[in-house]
Design a protein around this motif. Structure first.
Motif, PDB file in Angstrom:
ATOM      1  N   LEU A  11       5.704  31.088  49.269  1.00 42.09           N
ATOM      2  CA  LEU A  11       4.621  30.891  48.548  1.00 42.09           C
ATOM      3  C   LEU A  11       4.749  29.221  48.042  1.00 42.09           C
ATOM      4  O   LEU A  11       5.901  28.855  47.768  1.00 42.09           O
ATOM      5  CB  LEU A  11       4.570  31.742  47.083  1.00 42.09           C
ATOM      6  N   THR A  12       3.467  28.833  48.037  1.00 43.05           N
ATOM      7  CA  THR A  12       3.546  27.348  47.550  1.00 43.05           C
ATOM      8  C   THR A  12       2.609  27.263  46.235  1.00 43.05           C
ATOM      9  O   THR A  12       1.616  27.963  46.014  1.00 43.05           O
ATOM     10  CB  THR A  12       3.269  26.358  48.598  1.00 43.05           C
ATOM     11  N   ALA A  13       2.891  25.882  45.795  1.00 42.73           N
ATOM     12  CA  ALA A  13       2.104  25.708  44.637  1.00 42.73           C
ATOM     13  C   ALA A  13       2.191  24.158  44.187  1.00 42.73           C
ATOM     14  O   ALA A  13       3.388  23.739  44.841  1.00 42.73           O
ATOM     15  CB  ALA A  13       2.424  26.449  43.224  1.00 42.73           C
ATOM     16  N   ILE A  14       0.846  23.377  43.809  1.00 39.06           N
ATOM     17  CA  ILE A  14       0.955  22.065  43.982  1.00 39.06           C
ATOM     18  C   ILE A  14       1.152  21.667  42.550  1.00 39.06           C
ATOM     19  O   ILE A  14       0.743  21.925  41.585  1.00 39.06           O
ATOM     20  CB  ILE A  14      -0.514  21.692  44.289  1.00 39.06           C
ATOM     21  N   ASP A  15       2.241  20.951  42.752  1.00 36.03           N
ATOM     22  CA  ASP A  15       2.763  20.145  41.229  1.00 36.03           C
ATOM     23  C   ASP A  15       1.691  19.245  40.805  1.00 36.03           C
ATOM     24  O   ASP A  15       0.965  18.331  41.511  1.00 36.03           O
ATOM     25  CB  ASP A  15       3.974  19.507  41.443  1.00 36.03           C
ATOM     26  N   GLY A  16       1.498  19.337  39.517  1.00 37.86           N
ATOM     27  CA  GLY A  16       0.533  18.501  38.929  1.00 37.86           C
ATOM     28  C   GLY A  16      -0.687  18.588  38.658  1.00 37.86           C
ATOM     29  O   GLY A  16      -1.513  18.356  37.984  1.00 37.86           O
ATOM     30  N   LEU A  17      -1.432  19.951  39.051  1.00 39.24           N
ATOM     31  CA  LEU A  17      -2.672  20.488  38.525  1.00 39.24           C
ATOM     32  C   LEU A  17      -2.466  21.109  37.151  1.00 39.24           C
ATOM     33  O   LEU A  17      -1.545  21.754  36.548  1.00 39.24           O
ATOM     34  CB  LEU A  17      -2.908  21.643  39.806  1.00 39.24           C
ATOM     35  N   LEU A  51       4.997  32.506  57.391  1.00 45.25           N
ATOM     36  CA  LEU A  51       3.862  32.376  56.900  1.00 45.25           C
ATOM     37  C   LEU A  51       4.036  31.516  55.496  1.00 45.25           C
ATOM     38  O   LEU A  51       4.834  31.675  54.896  1.00 45.25           O
ATOM     39  CB  LEU A  51       2.977  33.509  56.179  1.00 45.25           C
ATOM     40  N   SER A  52       3.252  30.223  55.169  1.00 44.29           N
ATOM     41  CA  SER A  52       3.324  29.601  53.962  1.00 44.29           C
ATOM     42  C   SER A  52       1.955  29.932  53.412  1.00 44.29           C
ATOM     43  O   SER A  52       0.834  29.571  53.757  1.00 44.29           O
ATOM     44  CB  SER A  52       3.398  28.156  54.468  1.00 44.29           C
ATOM     45  N   ILE A  53       2.089  30.446  52.315  1.00 45.35           N
ATOM     46  CA  ILE A  53       0.631  31.198  51.725  1.00 45.35           C
ATOM     47  C   ILE A  53       0.629  30.518  50.388  1.00 45.35           C
ATOM     48  O   ILE A  53       1.672  30.351  49.407  1.00 45.35           O
ATOM     49  CB  ILE A  53       1.077  32.682  51.098  1.00 45.35           C
ATOM     50  N   SER A  54      -0.770  30.089  50.091  1.00 45.91           N
ATOM     51  CA  SER A  54      -0.845  29.103  48.908  1.00 45.91           C
ATOM     52  C   SER A  54      -1.030  30.027  47.844  1.00 45.91           C
ATOM     53  O   SER A  54      -2.087  30.822  47.416  1.00 45.91           O
ATOM     54  CB  SER A  54      -2.161  28.440  48.939  1.00 45.91           C
ATOM     55  N   LEU A  55      -0.414  30.046  46.644  1.00 46.60           N
ATOM     56  CA  LEU A  55      -0.233  30.539  45.396  1.00 46.60           C
ATOM     57  C   LEU A  55      -1.197  29.761  44.852  1.00 46.60           C
ATOM     58  O   LEU A  55      -2.022  30.515  43.826  1.00 46.60           O
ATOM     59  CB  LEU A  55       1.077  30.895  45.159  1.00 46.60           C
ATOM     60  N   ASN A  56      -0.774  28.648  44.387  1.00 46.52           N
ATOM     61  CA  ASN A  56      -1.329  27.733  43.771  1.00 46.52           C
ATOM     62  C   ASN A  56      -1.529  27.839  42.050  1.00 46.52           C
ATOM     63  O   ASN A  56      -2.084  27.000  41.420  1.00 46.52           O
ATOM     64  CB  ASN A  56      -2.882  27.619  44.014  1.00 46.52           C
ATOM     65  N   ALA A  57      -0.970  29.152  41.627  1.00 48.42           N
ATOM     66  CA  ALA A  57      -1.110  29.278  40.142  1.00 48.42           C
ATOM     67  C   ALA A  57      -0.185  30.332  39.823  1.00 48.42           C
ATOM     68  O   ALA A  57       0.076  31.223  40.649  1.00 48.42           O
ATOM     69  CB  ALA A  57      -2.506  29.348  39.631  1.00 48.42           C
TER      70      ALA A  57
END
Ligand code: SF4
Length: 214
Positions: free
Chosen positions: A180-186, A137-143
């Motif tokens: 867990l993933t998060a997007i760089d630059g937000l 699973l790749s889960i969007s943590l995002n913050a």
């Protein structure tokens, strides 16, 4: 005019919906355009449905035979990844049935990219069901905190963030490979703090780049 070269999808419906497409040695499955979240950074909320040259807007949600036809032979793909401009666990039964059939057809590894809110929506723990057919699973943590998560991901009601964290704990019990993933630059998102959170959950972390499929 877009500078992105339009890619050839693996298969399209009569409506030319892109259900399966191959990138990076993986086959990606686009099974719904619906989401629970309304992420501010999501291309679709800026009326942009093209990702890596593929138009991912679905006019019709594909059934299992259509998904299988779209994939063809998965045996040579490194991974089958349920991922699109929509939340695949909103179609949990279709996802599980497709994953089981793809495994029978030789899929080596099956991953789901998810918002981690499936248990919240279902009102029960669905991670044991996912574990039957899904390897990762790749889960969007995002913050790194709830306020920032709510600001960027705009859940339909409060409480998504603790549900997401609870989902990670449940998933960890049943599925060995959790990222867990998060997007760089937000704005405000501290990638190191997100990585620390993943570390505290004893799961992997991956920094993502906006609009890159992975
Ligand atoms: S969960 Fe993904 S597809 Fe859905 S709104 Fe957020 S970024 Fe877009």
């Amino acid at each position: 005019m877009s500078g992105i070269t339009r890619q050839q999808p693996v298969s399209e419906t009569a409506d030319t919906d892109v259900i399966a497409y191959r990138l990076h040695g993986n086959v990606y499955l686009n099974i719904t355009s619906r989401c629970t979240l309304r992420c501010r950074f999501c291309p679709k909320f800026n009326r942009e449905w093209e990702v890596q040259g593929y138009l991912l807007r679905l006019h019709q949600e594909p059934d299992v035979p259509t998904i299988l036809d779209a994939v063809g032979d998965p045996a040579n793909d490194r991974e089958v990844v349920f991922c699109g401009l929509g939340e695949p666990t909103l179609r949990l039964e279709t996802l599980l049935e497709s994953a089981a059939a793809l495994r029978e057809r030789g899929a080596k590894r099956i991953r789901v990219n998810t918002d981690g809110l499936a248990n919240w929506r279902a009102g029960r723990d669905v991670t044991p069901e996912l574990a039957q057919h899904v390897d990762a699973l790749s889960i969007s943590l995002n913050a790194q905190n709830e306020a920032l998560y709510d600001r960027h991901c705009r859940p339909p009601e409060t409480g998504a963030w603790p549900e997401l964290l609870e989902f990670v704990l449940c998933a960890r019990e049943h599925i060995a490979d959790i990222t867990l993933t998060a997007i760089d630059g937000l704005p405000g998102v501290d990638i190191d703090a997100c990585a620390d959170l993943a570390n505290r959950f004893n799961v992997k972390f991956r920094r993502r780049v906006l609009d890159e499929v992975g």
